[in-house]
Design a protein around this motif. Structure first.
Motif, PDB file in Angstrom:
ATOM      1  N   PRO A 165       0.646  -1.181   0.028  1.00  0.00           N
ATOM      2  CA  PRO A 165       0.222   0.037  -0.059  1.00  0.00           C
ATOM      3  C   PRO A 165       0.801   1.233   0.072  1.00  0.00           C
ATOM      4  CG  PRO A 165       0.038  -1.091   2.189  1.00  0.00           C
ATOM      5  CD  PRO A 165       0.671  -1.945   1.122  1.00  0.00           C
ATOM      6  N   LEU A 166       2.161   1.220   0.204  1.00  0.00           N
ATOM      7  CA  LEU A 166       3.062   2.488   0.333  1.00  0.00           C
ATOM      8  C   LEU A 166       3.798   2.634  -1.019  1.00  0.00           C
ATOM      9  CD1 LEU A 166       4.187   2.356   3.993  1.00  0.00           C
ATOM     10  CD2 LEU A 166       2.276   3.245   2.972  1.00  0.00           C
ATOM     11  N   PRO A 191       6.201   9.125  -1.690  1.00  0.00           N
ATOM     12  CA  PRO A 191       7.184  10.151  -1.550  1.00  0.00           C
ATOM     13  C   PRO A 191       7.429  10.096   0.238  1.00  0.00           C
ATOM     14  CG  PRO A 191       5.715  11.725  -2.379  1.00  0.00           C
ATOM     15  CD  PRO A 191       5.024  10.132  -2.406  1.00  0.00           C
ATOM     16  N   ILE A 192       8.671  10.394   0.403  1.00  0.00           N
ATOM     17  CA  ILE A 192       9.055  10.656   1.967  1.00  0.00           C
ATOM     18  C   ILE A 192      10.581  11.528   1.891  1.00  0.00           C
ATOM     19  CG2 ILE A 192      10.640   8.455   2.368  1.00  0.00           C
ATOM     20  CD1 ILE A 192       9.173   7.975   5.104  1.00  0.00           C
ATOM     21  N   THR A 198      19.032   0.768   7.864  1.00  0.00           N
ATOM     22  CA  THR A 198      18.170  -0.276   7.805  1.00  0.00           C
ATOM     23  C   THR A 198      16.811   0.281   7.432  1.00  0.00           C
ATOM     24  OG1 THR A 198      19.394  -1.842   9.211  1.00  0.00           O
ATOM     25  CG2 THR A 198      16.885  -2.305   8.951  1.00  0.00           C
ATOM     26  N   LEU A 199      16.142   1.379   8.258  1.00  0.00           N
ATOM     27  CA  LEU A 199      14.999   1.973   8.044  1.00  0.00           C
ATOM     28  C   LEU A 199      14.946   2.423   6.574  1.00  0.00           C
ATOM     29  CD1 LEU A 199      14.625   5.264   7.954  1.00  0.00           C
ATOM     30  CD2 LEU A 199      15.262   5.174  10.119  1.00  0.00           C
ATOM     31  N   ALA A 200      15.852   2.977   5.895  1.00  0.00           N
ATOM     32  CA  ALA A 200      15.710   3.415   4.552  1.00  0.00           C
ATOM     33  C   ALA A 200      15.686   2.201   3.568  1.00  0.00           C
ATOM     34  CB  ALA A 200      17.082   4.250   4.326  1.00  0.00           C
ATOM     35  N   GLY A 226       8.499  -0.011  -1.716  1.00  0.00           N
ATOM     36  CA  GLY A 226       7.905   0.987  -2.729  1.00  0.00           C
ATOM     37  C   GLY A 226       8.032   2.613  -2.177  1.00  0.00           C
ATOM     38  N   VAL A 227       8.294   2.972  -1.233  1.00  0.00           N
ATOM     39  CA  VAL A 227       8.522   4.260  -0.705  1.00  0.00           C
ATOM     40  C   VAL A 227       9.536   4.849  -1.354  1.00  0.00           C
ATOM     41  CG1 VAL A 227       8.843   5.899   1.278  1.00  0.00           C
ATOM     42  CG2 VAL A 227       7.537   3.561   1.727  1.00  0.00           C
ATOM     43  N   ILE A 228       9.212   6.281  -1.915  1.00  0.00           N
ATOM     44  CA  ILE A 228      10.326   7.002  -2.579  1.00  0.00           C
ATOM     45  C   ILE A 228      10.695   8.167  -1.839  1.00  0.00           C
ATOM     46  CG2 ILE A 228      10.707   8.587  -4.866  1.00  0.00           C
ATOM     47  CD1 ILE A 228       7.926   6.990  -6.043  1.00  0.00           C
TER      48      ILE A 228
END
Length: 466
Positions: free
Chosen positions: A73-74, A78-79, A109-111, A118-120
């Protein structure tokens, strides 16, 4: 949908629109980049904007989603990441001019976890140098402009100043910060957004530049509680590269988020702590207690076994000692291009003896037990997030810290959620802090969601952004 309309939508709605193919990741990323091009010259939230890479990632996400290869779902959201968080091959300054050309040789690790979903990553955001400061200023690398007052530059809060301004300024829908003494919660408070200080070990700290390894925690910052919960869920989990995450089971905050708070026992802060807050902050705080009581919670008085300022002093002792151990070579070099407000804060660690440091660590265990006893039968402690609304930079006393209501959460390894709960006479946001026992982020988020649904403070937008 216009760029301004997209820029005001929360992530959980953007995600639904992408899944339903009413908008595309390309449109969303382009919208953010257009807002950055228009507002960033004034707001100065970003250290670097990865426009080319973000557009390529958005195109790839759009293609994957179109053929049924969405990774979740993510995908396509973008972040922004605070510039303490490493991304391999990218410049990573830690807010210091001394590191202006340093490149990361690994990815946090979190990145990696976010990218795998799929987070950009749109770019890296400013931070107070080495993350050592609550006002949010950085004299050498630049102080982001709090968007709630475009005529007078005010404290954005620190140290996650750029992440808070990027979210509040509608440059990006959410961001990641870090918190060692209030560095997520104070920027969230002054910038009118929501931020979660997590318990140590909930989110891996691998690949994040440390300030105080005993106290540092990364966490999410967004415009609403549900988005904070989604980002927290996406980042948490065990990591063999960070031993502090070992043995902690994954807890999904989403199933209980909308359960309501009827029957919960929530504690107001002792009267002795009220005198530190301004009248308008207290007015918003008292109104918040009434809202929560109307939702079925029982509001009780908590007898704390210590004062917040006493806990804060121990917290600062650990921060100063550990940060000096990390950065003493730069701190002791008079030619090093350091922020003149940050240098003395860390230099204070030079005079902290091993005995004093160990005393602070030992007292931490004692106070944890005292707090646990005081909180028996109580689900959360409620306080303001900050003592005042955002101050003009001209009124800031850099020798003092604004973290009266936040440092105890780090020292006692609690979790804390800060969210908007009002505005003062100047239209500046106030903030409520919901503090729960360590590892109970899901409960803090549940309380915060219930409060947010009964009010509309999180929907207020800074005026005059253009």
């Amino acid at each position: 949908m216009s760029h301004d309309q997209l820029a005001t939508l929360p992530v959980h709605q953007l995600s639904r629109l992408i899944v339903q193919r009413e908008i595309s990741p390309v449109e969303l990323v382009d919208s953010c980049l257009q807002n950055i091009a228009r507002r960033e010259p004034r707001l100065q939230a970003f250290v670097a904007v990865h426009a080319g890479a973000a557009r390529l990632a958005a195109q790839a996400a759009e293609s994957a989603i179109r053929v049924g290869h969405s990774v979740g779902p993510l995908h396509g959201i973008p972040i922004a990441l605070k510039d303490l968080i490493e991304i391999e091959g990218q410049v990573f300054t830690g807010g210091s001019e001394a590191f202006k050309d340093r490149q990361a040789t690994r990815s946090a690790t979190l990145a990696r976890r976010l990218v795998s979903q799929g987070v950009i990553v749109l770019g890296k955001t400013h931070t107070v140098e080495f993350a050592m400061g609550g006002w949010g200023t950085n004299t050498r690398r630049g102080t982001p402009w709090n968007p709630w007052d475009m005529s007078v530059q005010r404290t954005p809060g620190g140290s996650s100043n750029g992440s808070a301004v990027a979210v509040a300024g509608r440059l990006v829908p959410w961001a990641v910060g870090t918190d060692t003494g209030g560095s997520i919660r104070m920027p969230a408070s002054w910038c009118g957004i929501t931020g979660l200080k997590t318990t140590i070990g909930r989110i891996s700290g691998y690949g994040i530049q440390p300030l105080s390894p005993t106290l540092d925690t990364p966490g999410p910052m967004a415009r609403c509680v549900e988005d904070v919960a989604l980002l927290y869920a996406a980042m948490q989990g065990q990591d063999p590269l960070d031993p502090l995450t070992a043995g902690l089971s994954y807890v999904d905050p989403m199933p209980a988020l909308q359960r309501g708070i009827r029957g919960l026992r929530l504690a107001r802060m002792p009267d002795s702590e009220r005198g530190y807050a301004s009248a308008e902050v207290l007015e918003a705080y008292d109104a918040s207690l009434q809202v929560l009581e109307s939702l079925g919670a029982e509001i009780v008085t908590l007898a704390l076994p210590f004062r917040f300022e006493d806990v804060a002093a121990f917290n600062m002792r650990i921060m100063a000692a550990e940060s000096y151990a990390l950065y003493h070579a730069l701190i002791d070099d008079p030619a090093a291009p350091l922020d003149p407000d940050v240098r003395p804060r860390i230099a204070a660690g030079k005079d902290i003896s091993a005995r004093a440091y160990l005393e602070a660590m030992q007292q931490r265990s004692v106070m944890k037990q005292q707090f646990a006893l005081a909180m028996q039968g109580i689900d959360a402690l409620l306080t303001p997030s900050t003592m005042t609304t955002a101050l003009p930079l001209s009124e800031v006393d850099q020798t003092k810290a604004p973290a009266h209501y936040t440092r105890f959460g780090n020292y006692l390894d609690l979790c804390g959620l800060s969210l908007p709960n009002g505005v003062d006479a100047q239209g500046l946001p106030t903030s409520l802090q919901i503090v729960c026992r360590g590892q109970h982020e899901d409960l803090a988020l549940r309380i915060g969601w219930a409060y947010e649904q009964a009010t509309d403070w999180n929907a207020r937008l800074p005026a005059g952004l253009g």
